[in-house]
Motif scaffolding. Structure first.
Motif, short mmCIF file in Angstrom:
data_model
loop_
_atom_site.label_atom_id
_atom_site.label_comp_id
_atom_site.label_asym_id
_atom_site.label_seq_id
_atom_site.Cartn_x
_atom_site.Cartn_y
_atom_site.Cartn_z
N MET A 33 0.88 -1.10 0.07
CA MET A 33 -0.18 0.11 -0.07
C MET A 33 0.83 1.31 0.05
O MET A 33 0.71 2.24 -0.65
CB MET A 33 -1.00 -0.09 1.03
CG MET A 33 -2.15 -0.94 1.17
SD MET A 33 -3.22 -0.89 2.26
CE MET A 33 -2.58 -0.70 3.71
N LEU A 34 1.92 1.16 0.79
CA LEU A 34 2.94 2.45 0.95
C LEU A 34 3.44 2.64 -0.62
O LEU A 34 3.52 3.84 -0.95
CB LEU A 34 4.18 2.30 1.85
CG LEU A 34 4.83 3.22 2.00
CD1 LEU A 34 4.17 4.64 2.37
CD2 LEU A 34 5.96 2.92 3.22
N MET A 35 3.89 1.55 -1.07
CA MET A 35 4.51 1.92 -2.47
C MET A 35 3.51 1.97 -3.49
O MET A 35 3.93 3.13 -4.23
CB MET A 35 5.01 0.44 -3.20
CG MET A 35 6.31 -0.01 -2.32
SD MET A 35 7.39 -1.66 -2.99
CE MET A 35 6.13 -2.49 -3.52
N GLU B 23 1.79 9.29 -5.88
CA GLU B 23 2.25 10.79 -5.36
C GLU B 23 3.28 11.22 -6.59
O GLU B 23 3.36 12.35 -6.97
CB GLU B 23 2.89 10.79 -4.12
CG GLU B 23 3.22 12.02 -3.55
CD GLU B 23 2.09 13.04 -3.34
OE1 GLU B 23 2.24 14.34 -3.41
OE2 GLU B 23 1.10 12.48 -3.03
N ALA B 24 4.08 10.34 -6.82
CA ALA B 24 5.14 10.55 -7.73
C ALA B 24 4.65 11.07 -9.19
O ALA B 24 4.82 11.75 -9.84
CB ALA B 24 6.15 9.69 -7.95
N ASP B 25 3.53 10.15 -9.55
CA ASP B 25 3.04 10.50 -10.96
C ASP B 25 2.18 11.62 -11.01
O ASP B 25 2.28 12.34 -11.92
CB ASP B 25 2.05 9.06 -11.16
CG ASP B 25 2.71 7.85 -11.54
OD1 ASP B 25 3.87 7.90 -11.62
OD2 ASP B 25 1.91 6.75 -11.54
N GLY C 55 2.29 17.24 -13.19
CA GLY C 55 1.99 18.69 -13.02
C GLY C 55 2.97 19.47 -13.76
O GLY C 55 2.80 20.61 -14.28
N PHE C 56 3.97 18.60 -14.44
CA PHE C 56 4.67 19.31 -15.41
C PHE C 56 4.59 19.27 -16.95
O PHE C 56 5.24 19.37 -17.83
CB PHE C 56 6.27 19.05 -14.98
CG PHE C 56 6.80 19.59 -13.74
CD1 PHE C 56 7.20 20.71 -13.48
CD2 PHE C 56 6.54 18.60 -12.55
CE1 PHE C 56 7.64 21.11 -12.35
CE2 PHE C 56 7.23 18.82 -11.36
CZ PHE C 56 7.76 20.28 -11.20
N ALA C 57 3.56 18.34 -17.10
CA ALA C 57 3.30 17.71 -18.24
C ALA C 57 3.06 18.91 -19.45
O ALA C 57 3.86 18.92 -20.60
CB ALA C 57 2.01 16.96 -18.48
#
Length: 80
Positions: A49-51, A57-59, A64-66
Motif C-alpha cells: 500500500m505504501l509503494m 504521488e510521484a505520478d 504537474g509538469f506535463a
C-alpha cells in the motif's frame, strides 16, 4: 539470525571440570523478526500500500509538469 543466551551459568559437578547438562538455552527475539505468519502478511500488505501511494504521488507530481516548456520551447521531461 537468531541470538542465543544462557539463562543460567553452566555448573560443573563436584571435583570435575565437566559441565552439568541442565543449562537452559533460550532464543532471543530479534527486532524486526516475525513471530507469526499473520504479522508478516500484514507487514507485506502495508509495504504494498505504501509503494502504491508513493507511486501515485510521484505520478501526480510529474503530471504537474506535463504542459511546462523549457525556454527553447521543448517539453519538460522528468524521465519517469
Amino acid at each position: 539470525g537468531v541470538s542465543w543466551r544462557v539463562s543460567k551459568p553452566a555448573r560443573t559437578s563436584r571435583g570435575s571440570d565437566t559441565p552439568v547438562s541442565d543449562t537452559n538455552i533460550l532464543p532471543f527475539h530479534q527486532p524486526g523478526s516475525v513471530l507469526d505468519p499473520l504479522t508478516e502478511i500484514a507487514r507485506e500488505g502495508a509495504r504494498r500500500m505504501l509503494m502504491a501511494a508513493l507511486k501515485a504521488e510521484a505520478d501526480s507530481f510529474v503530471a504537474g509538469f506535463a504542459e511546462d516548456l523549457l525556454p527553447n520551447g521543448v517539453a519538460v521531461s522528468c524521465g519517469m
